[in-house]
Scaffold this motif. Structure first.
Motif, PDB file in Angstrom:
ATOM      1  N   ALA A   1     -14.255  15.386 -21.558  1.00  0.00           N
ATOM      2  CA  ALA A   1     -13.727  14.472 -20.535  1.00  0.00           C
ATOM      3  C   ALA A   1     -13.172  15.254 -19.347  1.00  0.00           C
ATOM      4  O   ALA A   1     -13.412  14.904 -18.191  1.00  0.00           O
ATOM      5  CB  ALA A   1     -12.641  13.571 -21.128  1.00  0.00           C
ATOM      6  N   GLU A  47     -14.071   4.768 -13.592  1.00  0.00           N
ATOM      7  CA  GLU A  47     -15.383   4.116 -13.570  1.00  0.00           C
ATOM      8  C   GLU A  47     -16.502   5.059 -13.992  1.00  0.00           C
ATOM      9  O   GLU A  47     -17.549   4.611 -14.467  1.00  0.00           O
ATOM     10  CB  GLU A  47     -15.674   3.554 -12.179  1.00  0.00           C
ATOM     11  CG  GLU A  47     -14.765   2.396 -11.810  1.00  0.00           C
ATOM     12  CD  GLU A  47     -14.912   1.968 -10.359  1.00  0.00           C
ATOM     13  OE1 GLU A  47     -15.876   2.402  -9.697  1.00  0.00           O
ATOM     14  OE2 GLU A  47     -14.060   1.199  -9.900  1.00  0.00           O
ATOM     15  N   GLU A  48     -16.308   6.358 -13.836  1.00  0.00           N
ATOM     16  CA  GLU A  48     -17.324   7.348 -14.161  1.00  0.00           C
ATOM     17  C   GLU A  48     -17.333   7.745 -15.635  1.00  0.00           C
ATOM     18  O   GLU A  48     -18.327   8.272 -16.126  1.00  0.00           O
ATOM     19  CB  GLU A  48     -17.120   8.614 -13.320  1.00  0.00           C
ATOM     20  CG  GLU A  48     -17.431   8.436 -11.860  1.00  0.00           C
ATOM     21  CD  GLU A  48     -18.906   8.221 -11.595  1.00  0.00           C
ATOM     22  OE1 GLU A  48     -19.742   8.948 -12.164  1.00  0.00           O
ATOM     23  OE2 GLU A  48     -19.220   7.306 -10.815  1.00  0.00           O
ATOM     24  N   LEU A  49     -16.231   7.539 -16.331  1.00  0.00           N
ATOM     25  CA  LEU A  49     -16.111   8.017 -17.710  1.00  0.00           C
ATOM     26  C   LEU A  49     -16.074   6.860 -18.698  1.00  0.00           C
ATOM     27  O   LEU A  49     -15.555   5.787 -18.380  1.00  0.00           O
ATOM     28  CB  LEU A  49     -14.835   8.845 -17.856  1.00  0.00           C
ATOM     29  CG  LEU A  49     -14.741  10.104 -16.990  1.00  0.00           C
ATOM     30  CD1 LEU A  49     -13.383  10.752 -17.145  1.00  0.00           C
ATOM     31  CD2 LEU A  49     -15.838  11.086 -17.341  1.00  0.00           C
ATOM     32  N   PRO A  50     -16.564   7.083 -19.903  1.00  0.00           N
ATOM     33  CA  PRO A  50     -16.543   6.030 -20.925  1.00  0.00           C
ATOM     34  C   PRO A  50     -15.213   6.002 -21.688  1.00  0.00           C
ATOM     35  O   PRO A  50     -15.187   5.944 -22.910  1.00  0.00           O
ATOM     36  CB  PRO A  50     -17.706   6.433 -21.841  1.00  0.00           C
ATOM     37  CG  PRO A  50     -17.704   7.935 -21.777  1.00  0.00           C
ATOM     38  CD  PRO A  50     -17.317   8.267 -20.351  1.00  0.00           C
ATOM     39  N   LEU A  51     -14.118   6.083 -20.927  1.00  0.00           N
ATOM     40  CA  LEU A  51     -12.788   6.160 -21.536  1.00  0.00           C
ATOM     41  C   LEU A  51     -11.858   5.144 -20.887  1.00  0.00           C
ATOM     42  O   LEU A  51     -12.052   4.746 -19.740  1.00  0.00           O
ATOM     43  CB  LEU A  51     -12.199   7.562 -21.348  1.00  0.00           C
ATOM     44  CG  LEU A  51     -12.999   8.730 -21.935  1.00  0.00           C
ATOM     45  CD1 LEU A  51     -12.422  10.042 -21.454  1.00  0.00           C
ATOM     46  CD2 LEU A  51     -13.028   8.655 -23.441  1.00  0.00           C
ATOM     47  N   GLN A  97      -8.447   3.799 -19.094  1.00  0.00           N
ATOM     48  CA  GLN A  97      -7.676   4.333 -17.968  1.00  0.00           C
ATOM     49  C   GLN A  97      -6.538   5.214 -18.455  1.00  0.00           C
ATOM     50  O   GLN A  97      -6.272   6.274 -17.891  1.00  0.00           O
ATOM     51  CB  GLN A  97      -7.150   3.169 -17.107  1.00  0.00           C
ATOM     52  CG  GLN A  97      -6.528   3.586 -15.788  1.00  0.00           C
ATOM     53  CD  GLN A  97      -5.075   4.019 -15.920  1.00  0.00           C
ATOM     54  OE1 GLN A  97      -4.346   3.507 -16.764  1.00  0.00           O
ATOM     55  NE2 GLN A  97      -4.670   4.955 -15.095  1.00  0.00           N
ATOM     56  N   SER A 122     -15.958  16.703 -17.364  1.00  0.00           N
ATOM     57  CA  SER A 122     -16.586  15.636 -16.573  1.00  0.00           C
ATOM     58  C   SER A 122     -15.746  15.287 -15.357  1.00  0.00           C
ATOM     59  O   SER A 122     -16.285  15.054 -14.269  1.00  0.00           O
ATOM     60  CB  SER A 122     -16.805  14.390 -17.436  1.00  0.00           C
ATOM     61  OG  SER A 122     -17.739  14.655 -18.451  1.00  0.00           O
TER      62      SER A 122
END
Length: 109
Positions: A27, A48-52, A54, A30
């Protein structure tokens, strides 16, 4: 939990180990890649860019900021993050110097 012994190592090596440790998570790598490709951004763009979630992104941003790899400025309700070029240059120089060291060959490999 044990304490990591850092006595006997140069300040540069100790600092670099801390920076590399912070970069040792997908993460955070990234986030760094995203920021390296952007002049600046707000936290929402990174989320918005990461699958995590906030909150998870915020923790990773905090760690990168703690070690000095990124900087953050408050702009109204948003925090704008960017690469701390001084620290990033230290990482780049470290690896350039490391890469340029002559490899001593031995018969064991």
């Amino acid at each position: 939990m044990g304490i990591t012994k850092t006595e006997g190592f140069t300040e540069e090596i100790t600092q670099m180990a801390e920076l590399l440790k912070a970069l040792g998570h997908p993460a955070r790598l990234s986030i760094m890649e995203f920021l390296l490709n952007s002049p600046a951004c707000i936290c929402g763009d990174i989320v918005e860019e990461l699958p995590l979630a906030q909150s998870t992104v915020s923790r990773h941003l905090s760690e990168l900021k703690r070690v000095g790899l990124i900087q953050g400025n408050i702009d109204g309700n948003n925090i704008c993050y960017c690469i701390n070029t001084d620290t990033w240059d230290k990482v780049a120089h470290f690896f350039t110097d490391f890469k340029n060291k002559k490899v001593v060959t031995s018969s064991c490999c």
